[in-house]
Design a protein around this motif. Structure first.
Motif, short mmCIF file in Angstrom:
data_model
loop_
_atom_site.label_atom_id
_atom_site.label_comp_id
_atom_site.label_asym_id
_atom_site.label_seq_id
_atom_site.Cartn_x
_atom_site.Cartn_y
_atom_site.Cartn_z
N THR A 51 0.79 -1.35 0.22
CA THR A 51 0.02 -0.02 0.07
C THR A 51 0.84 1.41 0.05
O THR A 51 0.60 2.11 -0.78
CB THR A 51 -0.78 0.13 1.28
N ALA A 52 1.99 1.27 0.91
CA ALA A 52 2.81 2.31 0.84
C ALA A 52 3.69 2.50 -0.43
O ALA A 52 3.77 3.73 -0.97
CB ALA A 52 3.90 2.12 2.07
N LEU A 53 4.06 1.36 -1.15
CA LEU A 53 4.69 1.65 -2.48
C LEU A 53 3.62 1.91 -3.37
O LEU A 53 4.23 2.84 -4.26
CB LEU A 53 5.07 0.29 -2.80
N ARG A 54 2.61 1.64 -3.59
CA ARG A 54 1.53 2.14 -4.44
C ARG A 54 1.32 3.73 -4.08
O ARG A 54 1.20 4.57 -5.07
CB ARG A 54 -0.08 1.47 -4.28
N GLY A 55 1.11 4.12 -3.14
CA GLY A 55 1.15 5.72 -2.71
C GLY A 55 2.08 6.62 -3.27
O GLY A 55 1.78 7.67 -3.63
N ARG A 56 3.31 5.90 -2.93
CA ARG A 56 4.56 6.72 -3.27
C ARG A 56 4.78 6.59 -4.72
O ARG A 56 5.46 7.74 -5.13
CB ARG A 56 5.53 6.19 -2.44
N ARG A 57 4.59 5.65 -5.54
CA ARG A 57 5.17 5.44 -6.69
C ARG A 57 4.29 5.54 -7.79
O ARG A 57 4.80 5.42 -9.01
CB ARG A 57 6.24 4.03 -6.65
N ILE A 58 2.90 5.28 -7.69
CA ILE A 58 2.20 5.49 -8.63
C ILE A 58 0.93 6.14 -8.68
O ILE A 58 0.50 6.65 -7.34
CB ILE A 58 1.24 3.96 -8.52
N GLY A 59 0.67 7.31 -9.77
CA GLY A 59 -0.23 8.04 -9.46
C GLY A 59 -1.37 7.71 -10.49
O GLY A 59 -1.19 7.22 -11.69
N PHE A 60 -2.83 7.48 -10.07
CA PHE A 60 -3.72 6.98 -10.84
C PHE A 60 -4.59 8.05 -11.40
O PHE A 60 -5.00 9.21 -10.60
CB PHE A 60 -4.68 6.19 -10.07
N VAL A 61 -5.01 8.05 -12.70
CA VAL A 61 -5.99 8.80 -13.48
C VAL A 61 -7.03 7.87 -14.09
O VAL A 61 -6.77 7.05 -14.77
CB VAL A 61 -5.30 9.56 -14.39
N PHE A 62 -8.30 8.25 -13.73
CA PHE A 62 -9.24 7.25 -13.91
C PHE A 62 -10.33 8.20 -14.86
O PHE A 62 -10.24 9.31 -15.15
CB PHE A 62 -10.15 7.00 -12.98
N GLN A 63 -11.19 7.25 -15.91
CA GLN A 63 -12.14 7.90 -16.57
C GLN A 63 -13.12 8.93 -15.69
O GLN A 63 -13.37 9.98 -15.94
CB GLN A 63 -13.13 6.69 -17.12
N SER A 64 -13.43 8.42 -14.77
CA SER A 64 -14.26 9.35 -13.79
C SER A 64 -13.54 10.15 -12.82
O SER A 64 -12.38 9.63 -12.26
CB SER A 64 -15.25 8.59 -12.89
N PHE A 65 -13.51 11.43 -12.90
CA PHE A 65 -12.52 12.10 -12.24
C PHE A 65 -12.46 12.01 -10.55
O PHE A 65 -11.27 12.28 -10.09
CB PHE A 65 -13.04 13.61 -12.55
N HIS A 66 -13.40 11.53 -10.07
CA HIS A 66 -13.48 11.16 -8.64
C HIS A 66 -12.95 12.45 -7.71
O HIS A 66 -12.16 12.31 -6.86
CB HIS A 66 -12.51 10.03 -8.20
N LEU A 67 -13.58 13.68 -8.13
CA LEU A 67 -13.42 14.50 -7.25
C LEU A 67 -14.47 15.07 -6.20
O LEU A 67 -15.52 14.89 -6.62
CB LEU A 67 -13.05 15.92 -8.23
N LEU A 68 -13.94 15.71 -5.08
CA LEU A 68 -14.96 16.18 -4.38
C LEU A 68 -15.62 17.43 -4.74
O LEU A 68 -14.88 18.28 -4.59
CB LEU A 68 -14.39 16.20 -2.79
N PRO A 69 -16.86 17.45 -4.92
CA PRO A 69 -17.75 18.65 -5.45
C PRO A 69 -17.66 19.80 -4.79
O PRO A 69 -17.71 20.91 -5.14
CB PRO A 69 -19.09 18.23 -5.71
N GLN A 70 -17.53 19.80 -3.37
CA GLN A 70 -17.67 20.93 -2.37
C GLN A 70 -16.31 21.30 -2.04
O GLN A 70 -16.31 22.12 -1.23
CB GLN A 70 -18.58 20.72 -1.36
N ARG A 71 -15.17 20.66 -2.76
CA ARG A 71 -13.81 21.15 -2.20
C ARG A 71 -13.50 21.66 -3.66
O ARG A 71 -13.39 21.33 -4.73
CB ARG A 71 -13.10 20.01 -1.86
N SER A 72 -12.37 22.78 -3.22
CA SER A 72 -11.71 23.49 -4.61
C SER A 72 -10.63 22.47 -5.12
O SER A 72 -10.38 21.44 -4.63
CB SER A 72 -10.88 24.75 -3.90
#
Length: 249
Positions: A97-118
């Motif tokens: 899990t730590a390796l994934r968080g440090r070495r991989i950046g994910f970009v998905f078809q759905s943006f998965h952004l929090l709508p009420q956060r800048s």
């Protein structure tokens, strides 16, 4: 909220990066039956640092399985997967899990952004569990947004942004952890032609700056923007464009 400590020098996820970001050695995944299903048949694949690779194939071909293995979301049932020279199969779950968080950046078809956060807050969130001190997070997030051409939109809400801008925020969120690999799953799937072209141009720019980019897509026009293409069909990986890189099955 509790912060996850960063990996120290003795951690299995620390240390210098390999020249090969991804190295599959006979990697495959079979789901148990009955009957067993070979979602990805054993294959060898090397993705060098700074490469731009598209993985293409029809629905049900094994692209999602490939993505899950490359992204350390699933463990292969055969072979060895080295990420940045680290044998991922030898790691405990917490270290994976730590390796994934440090070495991989994910970009998905759905943006998965929090709508009420800048935009700034959406990017900053990626640093909360990545061991980055609170005092550094906003500056890092601003830097990532500048990198994708959104330095003027740091305070904008996703609901006030175009689809292309939202995907750029998602890319900034993936970049803010300074990963070795940008792993994109159908990154233009929810975009119109103009915004899709803009996002692909951004990925090309990031690649030109040295980022290793791997795009999973069913769209041949997206794949054509990559430096090389790999096809998955019925769980079998193969090259579709002659290159100096070796992919064997």
């Amino acid at each position: 909220m509790t912060e996850r400590p960063s990996a120290g020098p003795g951690s299995p996820v620390a240390g210098p990066a390999s020249e090969q970001v991804i190295e599959f050695r006979g990697v495959g995944l079979t789901y148990p039956g009955p009957p067993p299903v070979a979602a990805l048949r054993p294959c060898d694949l090397t993705v060098a640092r700074g490469d731009f690779v598209a993985v293409v194939g029809p629905s049900g071909s094994g692209k999602s399985t490939f993505l899950n293995i490359a992204g350390l979301l699933d463990a292969p049932t055969a072979g060895t997967y080295l990420l940045d020279g680290i044998d991922t199969g030898a790691l405990r779950d917490a270290h994976r899990t730590a390796l994934r968080g440090r070495r991989i950046g994910f970009v998905f078809q759905s943006f998965h952004l929090l709508p009420q956060r800048s935009a700034l807050e959406n990017v900053t969130i990626a640093l909360v569990y990545n061991g980055v001190p609170r005092r550094e997070r906003a500056a890092r997030a601003r830097e990532a947004l500048e990198q994708v051409g959104l330095g003027h939109r740091v305070d904008a809400l996703p609901t006030r942004m175009s689809g292309g801008e939202r995907q750029r925020v998602a890319i900034a969120r993936a970049l803010v952890t300074r990963p070795s690999l940008l792993l994109c799953d159908e990154p233009t799937g929810n975009l119109d032609t103009a915004n899709a072209d803009s996002v692909l141009a951004l990925l090309e720019s990031l690649h030109a700056d040295g980022m290793t980019v791997l795009v999973i897509t069913h769209d041949p026009l997206v794949a054509a923007r990559a430096a090389r293409t790999v096809t998955i069909r019925d769980g079998v990986l193969s090259t579709t464009r002659p290159t100096a890189y070796e992919v064997t099955v």
